[in-house]
Enzyme design. Structure first.
Site, PDB file in Angstrom:
ATOM      1  N   HIS A  79      52.860 -71.706  -9.433  1.00  0.00           N
ATOM      2  CA  HIS A  79      54.023 -72.429  -8.897  1.00  0.00           C
ATOM      3  C   HIS A  79      53.919 -73.909  -9.290  1.00  0.00           C
ATOM      4  O   HIS A  79      52.821 -74.452  -9.375  1.00  0.00           O
ATOM      5  CB  HIS A  79      54.060 -72.286  -7.369  1.00  0.00           C
ATOM      6  CG  HIS A  79      55.321 -72.815  -6.785  1.00  0.00           C
ATOM      7  ND1 HIS A  79      55.506 -74.158  -6.535  1.00  0.00           N
ATOM      8  CD2 HIS A  79      56.479 -72.196  -6.437  1.00  0.00           C
ATOM      9  CE1 HIS A  79      56.732 -74.329  -6.050  1.00  0.00           C
ATOM     10  NE2 HIS A  79      57.337 -73.165  -5.973  1.00  0.00           N
ATOM     11  N   GLU A 118      61.596 -71.761 -12.685  1.00  0.00           N
ATOM     12  CA  GLU A 118      61.909 -72.745 -11.660  1.00  0.00           C
ATOM     13  C   GLU A 118      61.883 -74.137 -12.281  1.00  0.00           C
ATOM     14  O   GLU A 118      60.803 -74.733 -12.414  1.00  0.00           O
ATOM     15  CB  GLU A 118      60.882 -72.684 -10.528  1.00  0.00           C
ATOM     16  CG  GLU A 118      60.830 -71.348  -9.824  1.00  0.00           C
ATOM     17  CD  GLU A 118      60.283 -71.472  -8.402  1.00  0.00           C
ATOM     18  OE1 GLU A 118      61.034 -71.199  -7.477  1.00  0.00           O
ATOM     19  OE2 GLU A 118      59.120 -71.876  -8.241  1.00  0.00           O
TER      20      GLU A 118
HETATM   21  P1  13P Z   1      63.611 -74.482  -2.806  1.00  0.00           P
HETATM   22  O1  13P Z   1      64.410 -73.195  -2.740  1.00  0.00           O
HETATM   23  O2  13P Z   1      63.293 -75.039  -1.448  1.00  0.00           O
HETATM   24  O3  13P Z   1      64.221 -75.468  -3.748  1.00  0.00           O
HETATM   25  O4  13P Z   1      62.182 -74.080  -3.431  1.00  0.00           O
HETATM   26  C1  13P Z   1      62.154 -73.342  -4.592  1.00  0.00           C
HETATM   27  C2  13P Z   1      60.774 -72.888  -4.828  1.00  0.00           C
HETATM   28  O5  13P Z   1      59.892 -73.668  -5.119  1.00  0.00           O
HETATM   29  C3  13P Z   1      60.479 -71.448  -4.647  1.00  0.00           C
HETATM   30  O6  13P Z   1      59.208 -71.142  -5.116  1.00  0.00           O
END
Ligand code: 13P
Length: 252
Positions: free
Chosen positions: A95, A167
């Site tokens: 992550h 992400e």
């Molecule tokens: P948010 O949905 O709070 O932006 O976070 C995304 C995330 O890091 C999921 O792993």
């Protein structure tokens, strides 16, 4: 066809008791929901309680991190076998918060991915560019490196069974999600690379989630992108009702 997957990353929120109560509520809410897989990833301390509360339901449980060794003198770390023992079946790996705040690299992501697979669990491997990298037009090159180095050595069969999460770092926790077009472009590129490096069939089976400020109001347009197979949700997963709205919105 890939079944969409909605995964909730609780980050450092919720105790074991709070997580168990959440699962009880979510189970009830999901009773008539079909056509979408659901996973929640609470803190380590809540994994056992979450898996117990989810037993017999379709809700999967995942950890947010793992160490790559089976055991050893690694104070504060948790191995994949220990995670499996809690009843969890998924592990988030790499992550962006782990990469930026805790020094994870593509090389450690790769070791963790291997440990997770070796334990019979499913990795959810996160990739994504920072705002600076996007502004310098490096997005696709960054994704290439993260895939190449992070998934190095994985077989087509392993790739097919795992989950990737795109992400963009600038969209995480900022309220600024990627537009469907931006997500679509990145996901298309990722799928092309997977095809090139792991073969057509495996690339078509691997699920690639979008993550970054996913909310009930934007999930449908993101999930409508052909290569977006669901979402990794942070903040909006913490409330079962808003998580349910996202889960429903992902069924296209
Ligand atoms: P948010 O949905 O709070 O932006 O976070 C995304 C995330 O890091 C999921 O792993």
């Amino acid at each position: 066809m890939r079944t969409p997957l909605i995964a909730g990353n609780f980050k450092m929120f919720k105790t074991a008791a709070e997580t168990a109560a959440y699962v009880v509520e979510l189970r009830e809410l999901l009773k008539d929901v079909r056509g979408v897989d659901v996973v929640i990833a609470p803190p380590f301390t809540a994994l056992h309680a979450a898996a117990g509360a989810a037993a017999g339901s379709a809700i999967g449980v995942g950890a947010q991190n793992v160490h790559w060794e089976r055991d050893g003198a690694f104070t504060g770390e948790v191995s994949a076998g220990m995670i499996r023992e809690t009843g969890a079946r998924f592990v988030i790996v790499g992550h962006s918060e782990r990469r930026t705040l805790f020094g994870e690299t593509n090389a450690t992501v790769n070791k963790k991915m291997n440990a997770v697979i070796a334990a019979g669990l499913t990795p959810i491997v996160c990739i994504g560019e920072t705002l600076e990298q996007r502004d310098r037009n490096e997005t696709l090159a960054v994704l290439d490196r993260q895939i190449k180095e992070g998934l190095d050595g994985a077989t087509g069969e392993q790739l097919a069974a795992m989950v990737l999460a795109y992400e963009p770092v600038w969209a995480i926790g900022t309220g600024r999600n990627a537009t469907p077009a931006q997500a679509g472009e990145a996901h298309f590129h990722i799928r092309q690379r997977l095809k090139q490096w792991f073969g057509l069939e495996s690339s078509e089976r691997c699920r690639v989630l979008y993550g970054g400020s996913v909310k009930p109001g934007n999930i449908a347009s993101l999930a409508a992108q052909p290569d977006v197979d669901g979402a990794l949700v942070g903040g909006a997963s913490l409330d079962p009702k808003s998580f349910l709205a996202i889960i429903r919105g992902a069924v296209v």
